[in-house]
Motif scaffolding. Sequence first.
Motif, mmCIF file in Angstrom:
data_model
loop_
_atom_site.group_PDB
_atom_site.id
_atom_site.type_symbol
_atom_site.label_atom_id
_atom_site.label_comp_id
_atom_site.label_asym_id
_atom_site.label_seq_id
_atom_site.Cartn_x
_atom_site.Cartn_y
_atom_site.Cartn_z
ATOM 1 N N UNK A 132 34.008 31.197 52.031
ATOM 2 C CA UNK A 132 33.546 32.576 52.216
ATOM 3 C C UNK A 132 33.424 33.186 50.835
ATOM 4 N N UNK A 133 32.648 34.247 50.716
ATOM 5 C CA UNK A 133 32.484 34.923 49.434
ATOM 6 C C UNK A 133 33.839 35.452 48.942
ATOM 7 N N UNK A 134 34.094 35.417 47.631
ATOM 8 C CA UNK A 134 35.371 35.914 47.103
ATOM 9 C C UNK A 134 35.681 37.337 47.560
ATOM 10 N N UNK A 135 34.668 38.192 47.608
ATOM 11 C CA UNK A 135 34.887 39.581 47.995
ATOM 12 C C UNK A 135 35.357 39.686 49.440
ATOM 13 N N UNK A 136 34.791 38.857 50.312
ATOM 14 C CA UNK A 136 35.200 38.867 51.724
ATOM 15 C C UNK A 136 36.610 38.335 51.869
ATOM 16 N N UNK A 137 36.939 37.301 51.112
ATOM 17 C CA UNK A 137 38.285 36.733 51.180
ATOM 18 C C UNK A 137 39.326 37.711 50.648
ATOM 19 N N UNK A 138 38.983 38.400 49.560
ATOM 20 C CA UNK A 138 39.906 39.386 49.001
ATOM 21 C C UNK A 138 40.136 40.540 49.976
ATOM 22 N N UNK A 139 39.087 40.959 50.644
ATOM 23 C CA UNK A 139 39.217 42.040 51.635
ATOM 24 C C UNK A 139 40.170 41.631 52.751
ATOM 25 N N UNK A 140 40.055 40.421 53.243
ATOM 26 C CA UNK A 140 40.936 39.937 54.316
ATOM 27 C C UNK A 140 42.385 39.890 53.847
ATOM 28 N N UNK A 141 42.616 39.301 52.670
ATOM 29 C CA UNK A 141 43.968 39.171 52.168
ATOM 30 C C UNK A 141 44.580 40.546 51.874
ATOM 31 N N UNK A 142 43.773 41.445 51.305
ATOM 32 C CA UNK A 142 44.254 42.798 51.002
ATOM 33 C C UNK A 142 44.680 43.522 52.270
ATOM 34 N N UNK A 143 43.860 43.452 53.311
ATOM 35 C CA UNK A 143 44.209 44.102 54.578
ATOM 36 C C UNK A 143 45.488 43.497 55.173
ATOM 37 N N UNK A 144 45.636 42.193 55.052
ATOM 38 C CA UNK A 144 46.833 41.527 55.559
ATOM 39 C C UNK A 144 48.082 42.005 54.819
ATOM 40 N N UNK A 145 47.977 42.072 53.488
ATOM 41 C CA UNK A 145 49.123 42.494 52.690
ATOM 42 C C UNK A 145 49.483 43.954 52.933
ATOM 43 N N UNK A 146 48.489 44.819 52.957
ATOM 44 C CA UNK A 146 48.729 46.245 53.201
ATOM 45 C C UNK A 146 49.325 46.447 54.595
ATOM 46 N N UNK A 147 48.827 45.667 55.552
ATOM 47 C CA UNK A 147 49.358 45.749 56.914
ATOM 48 C C UNK A 147 50.813 45.348 56.995
ATOM 49 N N UNK A 148 51.252 44.533 56.031
ATOM 50 C CA UNK A 148 52.652 44.113 55.977
ATOM 51 C C UNK A 148 53.489 44.994 55.059
ATOM 52 N N UNK A 149 52.891 46.112 54.641
ATOM 53 C CA UNK A 149 53.638 47.078 53.841
ATOM 54 C C UNK A 149 53.659 46.821 52.355
ATOM 55 N N UNK A 150 52.789 45.927 51.874
ATOM 56 C CA UNK A 150 52.751 45.605 50.446
ATOM 57 C C UNK A 150 51.828 46.592 49.721
ATOM 58 N N UNK A 151 52.329 47.215 48.669
ATOM 59 C CA UNK A 151 51.526 48.153 47.888
ATOM 60 C C UNK A 151 50.742 47.375 46.831
ATOM 61 N N UNK A 152 49.480 47.155 47.092
ATOM 62 C CA UNK A 152 48.634 46.390 46.174
ATOM 63 C C UNK A 152 47.193 46.846 46.352
ATOM 64 N N UNK A 153 46.421 46.816 45.283
ATOM 65 C CA UNK A 153 45.024 47.256 45.371
ATOM 66 C C UNK A 153 44.105 46.085 45.714
ATOM 67 N N UNK A 154 42.943 46.424 46.241
ATOM 68 C CA UNK A 154 41.930 45.400 46.541
ATOM 69 C C UNK A 154 41.542 44.666 45.260
ATOM 70 N N UNK A 155 41.420 45.426 44.152
ATOM 71 C CA UNK A 155 41.010 44.828 42.884
ATOM 72 C C UNK A 155 42.026 43.798 42.393
ATOM 73 N N UNK A 156 43.300 44.074 42.595
ATOM 74 C CA UNK A 156 44.336 43.115 42.207
ATOM 75 C C UNK A 156 44.220 41.824 43.021
ATOM 76 N N UNK A 157 43.974 41.989 44.311
ATOM 77 C CA UNK A 157 43.848 40.814 45.179
ATOM 78 C C UNK A 157 42.618 40.001 44.795
#
Length: 206
Positions: A132-157
């Motif tokens: 999958x495109x890097x941007x799509x993969x980062x969006x998925x991982x970012x949403x997963x992390x934020x959903x688990x209470x992790x404070x992280x930006x999309x850009x970092x992911x």
Amino acid sequence: MIIAIDGPAASGKGTLARRLAVRYGLRHLDTGMLYRAVARAVIDAGADVADPAARLAAARALDVTHLKDAASLREPGMGEAASIVAADPAVRAEILAFQRGFADQPPGAVLDGRDIGSVVCPGADAKIFVTAAPEARAERRWRELVGNGVAISYEQVLDDIRRRDDRDTSRAVAPLRPAADAHLLDTTELDIEAAFRAAVDLISGS
């Protein structure tokens, strides 16, 4: 029956592999968790993942009990640490034996990782390379992390995804690339249900 599912970080291969294991009544192994477990063991021992001796010692001591604390293994930074560990040829040799032993137990298994179809199980009954495109993969991982209470930006992911892609594709041993006979499955525009149906169709045609 052995099904090999390969692909870069956050491509959806893990979720897909778990679904396929249920579908075909097979055991599942997330091989990336093995490298995370080695990295976790190194860190817990107070050593540096850049230390070859510490990495090898942790790999040799690995057993399935180290995979039980999934939450700890998925903490931010563990993916990066695991990618460093996975680039070590000596560690990979230790983990390779573990993976093949798992796959060889009846009735077979679904293994997901980065070199399953090309190195670990080159004779697998079905091979799928999920991307999958890097941007799509980062969006998925970012949403997963934020959903688990992790404070992280999309850009970092996204930066982490790109670094891991570069390391995984350029390492000297078992670099990330599709096996010559693998089916390619691009999940950029697919949800898990659509990806699952596509994977089943590809396996049926193998």
